[in-house]
Enzyme design. Structure first.
Site, mmCIF file in Angstrom:
data_model
loop_
_atom_site.group_PDB
_atom_site.id
_atom_site.type_symbol
_atom_site.label_atom_id
_atom_site.label_comp_id
_atom_site.label_asym_id
_atom_site.label_seq_id
_atom_site.Cartn_x
_atom_site.Cartn_y
_atom_site.Cartn_z
ATOM 1 C CD GLN A 168 0.473 12.793 -0.535
ATOM 2 O OE1 GLN A 168 -0.807 13.518 -1.155
ATOM 3 N NE2 GLN A 168 0.077 12.534 0.351
ATOM 4 C CB CYS A 225 -3.214 3.515 18.066
ATOM 5 S SG CYS A 225 -3.374 3.444 19.621
#
Length: 368
Positions: free
Chosen positions: A177, A316
């Site tokens: 990153q 989820c």
């Protein structure tokens, strides 16, 4: 679409595409071949290697090309474990690492290695003193990411490296990153290994690089021919290596901090204390803005926006939504964490884009 998900992946820069084209259509030789096409391909790989090395402040011979950040991470973690297991079986990492680090460590736990998963503070930062206390005479590697992908917090790697080397422990950082966004000079960071992911800095997916400090030998992850100085077998991906090299050559993110700050100030001015910043207020990637909309669900916020790409702070699992493990590790309240949205800006983001996003957010979000 307004794209604000640059931490997930970046579009390929047109200059990168242009640099790759000759090696798609004309210069298709195997770099190991002795004929002219092979020599031209080998020369291109050599140039690309030097471009990556220049960005990292390394020597060309210290750079090997891989398929991406995950392979680079696995190469180091498993390679150090196998090579240095006679010296120790303890590895130190943090709770907020990328799955390519966490799961590689969990794999080694099954093989009998001891792994310490260091906690982080409310900003997502590792405490240097925790690193010092975790080191034992069996510690062979410390692997701490340079900057977190979700909240952007930058870790105190220089200090960590100094502590590690005083104890003769190797240091690896997953810099997927940070490369191209902030300085990532290996000697300034003091690391022995550094992972690069091409698709995070406007190169194609499927190409990465790994810095291995000169003089350090580890068992390769992939065995075969003698490519990449014997450290990574397989015919070189000339096209993508050229792309990564060019991407390193054209790095420029000077405007991002100013634009990200403008976005955050706009959010605070509009929503006041209903906006909560996740991550360090200053020691954070210049393009990353992870905010929670108080009392709201991050996914619902994104669903109300038209043609805007961003990420939520929840995941989820088996039909049940949960806050991301990064925000949980930061001990952020579940309700606040569920309202998190990560906006990550990039090379092609404009002030007009931010103004349009703000207009939509203002129209669709109403706090009581």
């Amino acid at each position: 679409m307004i794209y604000l998900d640059y931490n997930a992946t970046t579009p390929i820069d047109k200059r990168v595409t242009k640099a790759m084209e000759p090696y798609i259509y004309d210069i298709y030789g195997n770099p190991s071949s002795s004929h002219e096409l092979g020599k031209k391909a080998a020369k291109a790989v050599k140039k690309a290697r030097s471009q990556v090395a220049k960005l990292l402040g390394a020597n060309s011979e210290e750079i090997i090309f891989t398929s991406g950040g995950s392979e680079s991470n696995n190469t180091v973690i498993k390679g150090v474990a196998e090579t240095y297991q006679d010296q120790g079986n303890h590895i130190i990492t943090s709770q907020i690492e990328h799955p390519a680090v966490i799961n590689a460590c969990k794999y080694l736990e099954k093989k009998g290695f001891q792994i310490t998963y260091l906690p982080v503070d409310k900003y997502g930062m590792v405490d240097v003193e925790d690193v010092r206390k975790a080191i034992t005479d069996k510690t062979i590697l410390i692997t701490i990411m340079h900057a977190n992908n979700e909240v952007g917090t930058i870790q105190p790697l220089k200090e960590i490296s100094e502590i590690a080397h005083k104890n003769e422990v190797l240091v690896h950082t997953d810099a997927a990153q940070s490369v191209g966004k902030i300085p990532t000079k290996v000697n300034e960071l003091g690391v022995d290994f550094l992972s690069v992911a091409g698709h995070k800095l406007y190169a194609p997916k499927g190409i990465g690089a790994l810095y291995i400090r000169e003089g350090i030998e580890i068992e390769p992850l992939i065995h075969g021919g003698g490519q990449e100085f014997g450290k990574r077998a397989g015919t070189e991906n000339v096209i993508f290596a050229v792309g990564l090299g060019e991407a390193c050559e054209v790095v420029n993110n000077n405007k991002l901090r100013k634009l990200t700050d403008y976005f955050y100030d706009s959010l605070v001015n509009e929503f006041k204390d209903s906006i909560i910043l996740n991550g360090h207020p200053e020691k954070r990637l210049p393009n990353t803005l992870n905010v929670s909309f108080k009392g709201m669900d991050g996914l619902e916020v994104l669903n109300q926006l038209d043609d805007i790409a961003a990420s939520t702070g929840s995941a989820c699992h088996s039909g049940k939504k949960e806050p991301s493990r990064i925000l949980k590790a930061m001990d952020i309240d579940n309700q606040i964490a569920m309202g998190a949205v990560r906006f990550s800006l990039g090379r092609y983001t404009t002030k007009e884009d931010i103004d349009k996003v703000m207009e939509q957010l203002t129209n669709c979000i109403k706090f009581d």
